[in-house]
Design a protein around this motif. Structure first.
Motif, PDB file in Angstrom:
ATOM      1  N   GLU A   1      -9.207   4.460   1.822  1.00  0.00           N
ATOM      2  CA  GLU A   1      -8.514   3.207   1.472  1.00  0.00           C
ATOM      3  C   GLU A   1      -8.898   2.681   0.093  1.00  0.00           C
ATOM      4  O   GLU A   1      -8.304   1.704  -0.380  1.00  0.00           O
ATOM      5  N   ASP A   2      -9.859   3.314  -0.563  1.00  0.00           N
ATOM      6  CA  ASP A   2     -10.178   2.964  -1.944  1.00  0.00           C
ATOM      7  C   ASP A   2      -9.248   3.664  -2.929  1.00  0.00           C
ATOM      8  O   ASP A   2      -9.306   3.402  -4.138  1.00  0.00           O
TER       9      ASP A   2
ATOM     10  N   LYS B   1       1.007  -2.153  -2.388  1.00  0.00           N
ATOM     11  CA  LYS B   1       0.127  -3.306  -2.180  1.00  0.00           C
ATOM     12  C   LYS B   1       0.009  -4.111  -3.462  1.00  0.00           C
ATOM     13  O   LYS B   1       0.288  -3.620  -4.552  1.00  0.00           O
TER      14      LYS B   1
END
Length: 119
Positions: free
Chosen positions: A89-90, A43
């Motif tokens: 998701e952190d 990402k």
């Protein structure tokens, strides 16, 4: 030159909390603002939060607002990122950075620290 030294991240379970710190040294008189970013595998780097060098004004990304808090200890030239209600998701590498009063861009970066949130 500004040198940014981050604390170690760590591993935490979902719903847990973690605090990161970032100590600034060197030409800190040129710093306008400090920020926290993160980058997860595959990402792009994501802005999380920023605080003015005087520690007065703050700004947050919508994805972390209400869960993460940025603060600054002016005596220690250290910025903190308190993270709560952490989610898988952190999970990412977290970076602190500083902007220069002349350029207005994030010119200096910490080494990055891994934060892993497990189920």
């Amino acid at each position: 030159q500004v040198i940014l030294s981050e604390s170690e991240g760590g591993w935490v379970q979902t719903g847990g909390s973690l605090r990161l710190s970032c100590a600034a040294s060197g030409r800190t008189f040129n710093i306008a603002q400090m920020g926290w970013f993160r980058q997860a595998p595959g990402k792009e780097r994501e802005f999380l939060a920023a605080i003015s060098w005087r520690g007065v004004d703050t700004d947050y990304a919508g994805s972390v607002k209400g869960r993460f808090t940025i603060s600054k200890d002016n005596a220690k030239n250290t910025v903190y990122l308190q993270m709560t209600s952490l989610k898988p998701e952190d999970t990412a590498i977290y970076y602190c950075a500083s902007t220069d009063i002349r350029s207005g861009t994030y010119d200096y970066w910490g080494q990055g620290t891994q934060v892993t949130v497990s189920l």
